[in-house]
Enzyme design. Sequence first.
Site, PDB file in Angstrom:
ATOM      1  N   MET A  95       0.794  -1.230   0.000  1.00  0.00           N
ATOM      2  CA  MET A  95       0.000   0.000   0.000  1.00  0.00           C
ATOM      3  C   MET A  95       0.830   1.285   0.000  1.00  0.00           C
ATOM      4  O   MET A  95       0.380   2.310   0.502  1.00  0.00           O
ATOM      5  CB  MET A  95      -0.963  -0.017   1.193  1.00  0.00           C
ATOM      6  CG  MET A  95      -1.995  -1.129   1.110  1.00  0.00           C
ATOM      7  SD  MET A  95      -2.948  -1.082  -0.436  1.00  0.00           S
ATOM      8  CE  MET A  95      -3.997  -2.514  -0.232  1.00  0.00           C
ATOM      9  N   ASN A 112       2.578  -5.612 -10.334  1.00  0.00           N
ATOM     10  CA  ASN A 112       1.600  -5.301  -9.283  1.00  0.00           C
ATOM     11  C   ASN A 112       0.260  -5.931  -9.644  1.00  0.00           C
ATOM     12  O   ASN A 112      -0.096  -6.004 -10.823  1.00  0.00           O
ATOM     13  CB  ASN A 112       1.447  -3.770  -9.201  1.00  0.00           C
ATOM     14  CG  ASN A 112       0.386  -3.343  -8.200  1.00  0.00           C
ATOM     15  OD1 ASN A 112       0.361  -3.804  -7.059  1.00  0.00           O
ATOM     16  ND2 ASN A 112      -0.512  -2.466  -8.619  1.00  0.00           N
ATOM     17  N   HIS A 114      -3.752  -5.307  -9.221  1.00  0.00           N
ATOM     18  CA  HIS A 114      -4.710  -4.253  -8.870  1.00  0.00           C
ATOM     19  C   HIS A 114      -6.126  -4.818  -9.012  1.00  0.00           C
ATOM     20  O   HIS A 114      -6.430  -5.483 -10.007  1.00  0.00           O
ATOM     21  CB  HIS A 114      -4.519  -3.035  -9.783  1.00  0.00           C
ATOM     22  CG  HIS A 114      -5.439  -1.914  -9.426  1.00  0.00           C
ATOM     23  ND1 HIS A 114      -5.212  -1.103  -8.327  1.00  0.00           N
ATOM     24  CD2 HIS A 114      -6.609  -1.508  -9.971  1.00  0.00           C
ATOM     25  CE1 HIS A 114      -6.206  -0.234  -8.229  1.00  0.00           C
ATOM     26  NE2 HIS A 114      -7.068  -0.458  -9.216  1.00  0.00           N
ATOM     27  N   GLU A 185      -7.726 -12.283  -8.863  1.00  0.00           N
ATOM     28  CA  GLU A 185      -6.372 -11.965  -8.373  1.00  0.00           C
ATOM     29  C   GLU A 185      -5.524 -13.208  -8.088  1.00  0.00           C
ATOM     30  O   GLU A 185      -4.387 -13.311  -8.532  1.00  0.00           O
ATOM     31  CB  GLU A 185      -6.466 -11.127  -7.091  1.00  0.00           C
ATOM     32  CG  GLU A 185      -7.070  -9.773  -7.304  1.00  0.00           C
ATOM     33  CD  GLU A 185      -6.993  -8.908  -6.059  1.00  0.00           C
ATOM     34  OE1 GLU A 185      -5.926  -8.785  -5.458  1.00  0.00           O
ATOM     35  OE2 GLU A 185      -8.038  -8.344  -5.682  1.00  0.00           O
TER      36      GLU A 185
HETATM   37  C1  GAR Z   1      -5.826  -6.933  -2.926  1.00  0.00           C
HETATM   38  O1  GAR Z   1      -7.153  -6.864  -3.328  1.00  0.00           O
HETATM   39  C2  GAR Z   1      -4.934  -6.150  -3.879  1.00  0.00           C
HETATM   40  O2  GAR Z   1      -5.324  -6.246  -5.207  1.00  0.00           O
HETATM   41  C3  GAR Z   1      -5.160  -4.752  -3.366  1.00  0.00           C
HETATM   42  O3  GAR Z   1      -5.175  -4.879  -1.962  1.00  0.00           O
HETATM   43  C4  GAR Z   1      -5.628  -6.193  -1.603  1.00  0.00           C
HETATM   44  C5  GAR Z   1      -4.577  -6.834  -0.728  1.00  0.00           C
HETATM   45  O4  GAR Z   1      -5.025  -8.064  -0.248  1.00  0.00           O
HETATM   46  N1  GAR Z   1      -4.129  -3.882  -3.830  1.00  0.00           N
HETATM   47  C6  GAR Z   1      -4.348  -2.618  -4.182  1.00  0.00           C
HETATM   48  O5  GAR Z   1      -5.434  -2.070  -4.071  1.00  0.00           O
HETATM   49  C7  GAR Z   1      -3.139  -1.860  -4.710  1.00  0.00           C
HETATM   50  N2  GAR Z   1      -3.557  -0.766  -5.500  1.00  0.00           N
HETATM   51  P1  GAR Z   1      -4.013  -9.175   0.325  1.00  0.00           P
HETATM   52  O6  GAR Z   1      -3.093  -8.486   1.317  1.00  0.00           O
HETATM   53  O7  GAR Z   1      -4.920 -10.154   1.000  1.00  0.00           O
HETATM   54  O8  GAR Z   1      -3.254  -9.785  -0.822  1.00  0.00           O
END
Ligand code: GAR
Length: 223
Positions: A95, A112, A114, A185
């Site tokens: 983040m 990355n 997203h 994802e």
């Molecule tokens: C995920 O949904 C990822 O795509 C998003 O945060 C979440 C993390 O989950 N990332 C973003 O929004 C970056 N722009 P996780 O820690 O369980 O993998």
Amino acid sequence: MEEKLIKIAVLVSGGGTNLGALIGAQRDGVIKHGRISLVVSSSPKAYALQRAYEAGIPAAIVKKSDYKEEGAFEGALIGVLERAGIELVVLAGFMCILGESFTKRYENRIINVHPSLIPSFCGKGFYGLKVHEAALSYGVKVTGATVHFVNEIPDGGKIIMQKSVKVREGDTPETLQKRVMEQAEWKILPRATEKVCAAMLKEKRQGEKGHERIRNKTDKLPS
Ligand code: GAR
């Protein structure tokens, strides 16, 4: 054979379910041209650290608030990655936006995930649940996830893989987030990681052959 694989670092900040998917993909042989060699968390509280520990992967914490300037934070990150000989950086729920001192250092070697179909609902301010809140309030019927290369523009690098997910009547940001993770994802991040590792390894081998050819030719030169 092992030392030939691409050394991957996974950068995390929270729950680490994407890290979990990468670890599973490595175990199942989906990722076969790379090895997760390091996990770096921007938060000491991230559950992702527990996942790394359970999988026996070394982990480090680099907290942005410990540094006065962005450059110093990025310098510390680069130091940790270089000491571990990292070749590919995978941002999996990391983040912090990375500036040019970092993106240039690892050009074409940062990817990355997203949680939307870029170019929708991306860029500065779009992260985590906020992305799904925005998608629902806009009323889109299809969303999804994207894996892309990282450059100095937030979520602006070349797209590697995307997968769509249907929005359902009555979805909340939380239910949508869960489905986007499960259906998109966790599937495309491991596949895209493998794709990039395979390409990097191929390039590395060709580079070595090139060096060998030059060395052979040089050896034959009269002294
Ligand atoms: C995920 O949904 C990822 O795509 C998003 O945060 C979440 C993390 O989950 N990332 C973003 O929004 C970056 N722009 P996780 O820690 O369980 O993998």
